[in-house]
Design a protein around this motif. Structure first.
Motif, PDB file in Angstrom:
ATOM      1  N   ASN A  28       0.855  -1.190   0.000  1.00  8.35           N
ATOM      2  CA  ASN A  28       0.000   0.000   0.000  1.00  8.35           C
ATOM      3  C   ASN A  28       0.887   1.235   0.000  1.00  8.35           C
ATOM      4  O   ASN A  28       1.706   1.434   0.900  1.00  8.35           O
ATOM      5  CB  ASN A  28      -0.888  -0.009   1.247  1.00  8.35           C
ATOM      6  CG  ASN A  28      -1.965   1.057   1.208  1.00  8.35           C
ATOM      7  OD1 ASN A  28      -1.743   2.137   0.667  1.00  8.35           O
ATOM      8  ND2 ASN A  28      -3.118   0.746   1.777  1.00  8.35           N
ATOM      9  N   ILE A  29       0.720   2.074  -1.026  1.00 11.49           N
ATOM     10  CA  ILE A  29       1.608   3.230  -1.163  1.00 11.49           C
ATOM     11  C   ILE A  29       1.306   4.356  -0.178  1.00 11.49           C
ATOM     12  O   ILE A  29       2.043   5.333  -0.095  1.00 11.49           O
ATOM     13  CB  ILE A  29       1.585   3.817  -2.599  1.00 11.49           C
ATOM     14  CG1 ILE A  29       0.240   4.463  -2.899  1.00 11.49           C
ATOM     15  CG2 ILE A  29       1.940   2.744  -3.628  1.00 11.49           C
ATOM     16  CD1 ILE A  29       0.250   5.277  -4.196  1.00 11.49           C
ATOM     17  N   SER A  30       0.227   4.254   0.570  1.00 11.85           N
ATOM     18  CA  SER A  30      -0.208   5.378   1.402  1.00 11.85           C
ATOM     19  C   SER A  30       0.850   5.808   2.412  1.00 11.85           C
ATOM     20  O   SER A  30       0.901   6.982   2.788  1.00 11.85           O
ATOM     21  CB  SER A  30      -1.514   5.029   2.123  1.00 11.85           C
ATOM     22  OG  SER A  30      -1.318   3.942   2.999  1.00 11.85           O
ATOM     23  N   THR A  31       1.700   4.889   2.850  1.00 13.84           N
ATOM     24  CA  THR A  31       2.718   5.242   3.835  1.00 13.84           C
ATOM     25  C   THR A  31       4.114   5.371   3.219  1.00 13.84           C
ATOM     26  O   THR A  31       5.105   5.504   3.930  1.00 13.84           O
ATOM     27  CB  THR A  31       2.779   4.199   4.958  1.00 13.84           C
ATOM     28  OG1 THR A  31       3.099   2.921   4.385  1.00 13.84           O
ATOM     29  CG2 THR A  31       1.459   4.122   5.704  1.00 13.84           C
ATOM     30  N   TYR A  32       4.154   5.359   1.894  1.00 17.01           N
ATOM     31  CA  TYR A  32       5.432   5.407   1.192  1.00 17.01           C
ATOM     32  C   TYR A  32       5.677   6.784   0.576  1.00 17.01           C
ATOM     33  O   TYR A  32       4.750   7.455   0.121  1.00 17.01           O
ATOM     34  CB  TYR A  32       5.474   4.367   0.075  1.00 17.01           C
ATOM     35  CG  TYR A  32       5.778   2.967   0.552  1.00 17.01           C
ATOM     36  CD1 TYR A  32       4.831   2.236   1.269  1.00 17.01           C
ATOM     37  CD2 TYR A  32       7.009   2.383   0.300  1.00 17.01           C
ATOM     38  CE1 TYR A  32       5.116   0.965   1.718  1.00 17.01           C
ATOM     39  CE2 TYR A  32       7.304   1.103   0.730  1.00 17.01           C
ATOM     40  CZ  TYR A  32       6.346   0.402   1.443  1.00 17.01           C
ATOM     41  OH  TYR A  32       6.639  -0.869   1.879  1.00 17.01           O
ATOM     42  N   ILE A  52       4.859  12.769  -0.678  1.00 21.91           N
ATOM     43  CA  ILE A  52       4.380  12.096   0.528  1.00 21.91           C
ATOM     44  C   ILE A  52       3.572  13.147   1.274  1.00 21.91           C
ATOM     45  O   ILE A  52       4.056  14.243   1.534  1.00 21.91           O
ATOM     46  CB  ILE A  52       5.532  11.510   1.378  1.00 21.91           C
ATOM     47  CG1 ILE A  52       4.947  10.720   2.558  1.00 21.91           C
ATOM     48  CG2 ILE A  52       6.505  12.585   1.843  1.00 21.91           C
ATOM     49  CD1 ILE A  52       5.931   9.816   3.246  1.00 21.91           C
ATOM     50  N   GLU A  53       2.337  12.796   1.543  1.00 20.67           N
ATOM     51  CA  GLU A  53       1.408  13.795   2.046  1.00 20.67           C
ATOM     52  C   GLU A  53       1.942  14.561   3.241  1.00 20.67           C
ATOM     53  O   GLU A  53       2.477  13.968   4.160  1.00 20.67           O
ATOM     54  CB  GLU A  53       0.087  13.091   2.429  1.00 20.67           C
ATOM     55  CG  GLU A  53      -0.687  12.553   1.276  1.00 20.67           C
ATOM     56  CD  GLU A  53      -0.177  11.192   0.807  1.00 20.67           C
ATOM     57  OE1 GLU A  53       0.883  10.736   1.255  1.00 20.67           O
ATOM     58  OE2 GLU A  53      -0.857  10.577  -0.031  1.00 20.67           O
ATOM     59  N   LYS A  70      -0.323  11.449  -6.261  1.00 21.24           N
ATOM     60  CA  LYS A  70      -0.317  10.165  -5.526  1.00 21.24           C
ATOM     61  C   LYS A  70      -1.749   9.840  -5.153  1.00 21.24           C
ATOM     62  O   LYS A  70      -2.356  10.548  -4.363  1.00 21.24           O
ATOM     63  CB  LYS A  70       0.581  10.295  -4.304  1.00 21.24           C
ATOM     64  CG  LYS A  70       0.810   9.048  -3.490  1.00 21.24           C
ATOM     65  CD  LYS A  70       1.940   9.318  -2.501  1.00 21.24           C
ATOM     66  CE  LYS A  70       2.173   8.157  -1.568  1.00 21.24           C
ATOM     67  NZ  LYS A  70       1.439   8.285  -0.315  1.00 21.24           N
ATOM     68  N   ASP A  71      -2.293   8.788  -5.746  1.00 19.19           N
ATOM     69  CA  ASP A  71      -3.672   8.382  -5.502  1.00 19.19           C
ATOM     70  C   ASP A  71      -3.661   7.124  -4.646  1.00 19.19           C
ATOM     71  O   ASP A  71      -3.512   6.008  -5.146  1.00 19.19           O
ATOM     72  CB  ASP A  71      -4.376   8.134  -6.848  1.00 19.19           C
ATOM     73  CG  ASP A  71      -5.860   7.927  -6.685  1.00 19.19           C
ATOM     74  OD1 ASP A  71      -6.297   7.537  -5.593  1.00 19.19           O
ATOM     75  OD2 ASP A  71      -6.579   8.135  -7.673  1.00 19.19           O
ATOM     76  N   ASN A  72      -3.829   7.316  -3.352  1.00 16.78           N
ATOM     77  CA  ASN A  72      -3.754   6.170  -2.435  1.00 16.78           C
ATOM     78  C   ASN A  72      -4.902   5.195  -2.668  1.00 16.78           C
ATOM     79  O   ASN A  72      -4.735   3.980  -2.505  1.00 16.78           O
ATOM     80  CB  ASN A  72      -3.756   6.660  -0.988  1.00 16.78           C
ATOM     81  CG  ASN A  72      -2.508   7.424  -0.635  1.00 16.78           C
ATOM     82  OD1 ASN A  72      -1.434   7.190  -1.197  1.00 16.78           O
ATOM     83  ND2 ASN A  72      -2.622   8.365   0.296  1.00 16.78           N
ATOM     84  N   ALA A  73      -6.059   5.705  -3.048  1.00 13.70           N
ATOM     85  CA  ALA A  73      -7.225   4.844  -3.265  1.00 13.70           C
ATOM     86  C   ALA A  73      -6.988   3.872  -4.421  1.00 13.70           C
ATOM     87  O   ALA A  73      -7.452   2.731  -4.389  1.00 13.70           O
ATOM     88  CB  ALA A  73      -8.461   5.684  -3.521  1.00 13.70           C
ATOM     89  N   ASN A  75      -3.865   3.149  -5.459  1.00 13.77           N
ATOM     90  CA  ASN A  75      -2.502   2.629  -5.303  1.00 13.77           C
ATOM     91  C   ASN A  75      -1.630   2.961  -6.513  1.00 13.77           C
ATOM     92  O   ASN A  75      -0.831   2.132  -6.987  1.00 13.77           O
ATOM     93  CB  ASN A  75      -2.502   1.110  -5.068  1.00 13.77           C
ATOM     94  CG  ASN A  75      -1.580   0.718  -3.927  1.00 13.77           C
ATOM     95  OD1 ASN A  75      -1.375   1.473  -2.972  1.00 13.77           O
ATOM     96  ND2 ASN A  75      -1.012  -0.481  -4.031  1.00 13.77           N
TER      97      ASN A  75
END
Length: 114
Positions: A28-32, A52-53, A70-73, A75
């Motif tokens: 999951n890219i949300s934390t990358y 990175i947000e 960056k679209d976390n939804a 990925n």
């Protein structure tokens, strides 16, 4: 299996636009920290954009012309490139950096030429 898969490269005329996409599989890219790099013929690989947000950063050479999203939804991380110049010709690589790993895509070639 962890994988980054880029797409969207090709031949573009000077002044034109291109949109690169990078889909992440297996994590999951949300934390990358997600970054786009490029490597032009005979030159070292350089970072062009990172996200990175809530922070995005750009190389001076692409500031105002490239946009990283960056679209976390989904990925997915995209790179919108406008006002392309011949000196933007390079292989573009997607990169993910996090506490659980550091990954590279296989690269996608962008050629800016008339």
């Amino acid at each position: 299996q962890v994988q980054l898969v880029e797409s969207g490269g090709g031949l573009v005329q000077p002044g034109g636009s291109a949109r690169l996409s990078c889909v992440a599989w297996g994590f999951n890219i949300s934390t990358y920290l997600m970054r786009w790099y490029r490597q032009a013929p005979g030159k070292e690989r350089e970072m062009v954009a990172s996200s990175i947000e809530p922070v995005t950063k750009y190389a001076d050479s692409v500031q105002g012309r490239f946009t990283i999203f960056k679209d976390n939804a989904k990925n997915t991380v995209t790179l919108q490139m406008n006002s392309l110049k011949p000196e933007d010709t390079a292989v573009f690589y997607c990169n993910a950096w996090g506490v659980d790993g550091h990954y590279w895509g296989q690269g996608t070639r962008v050629t800016v030429s008339s």
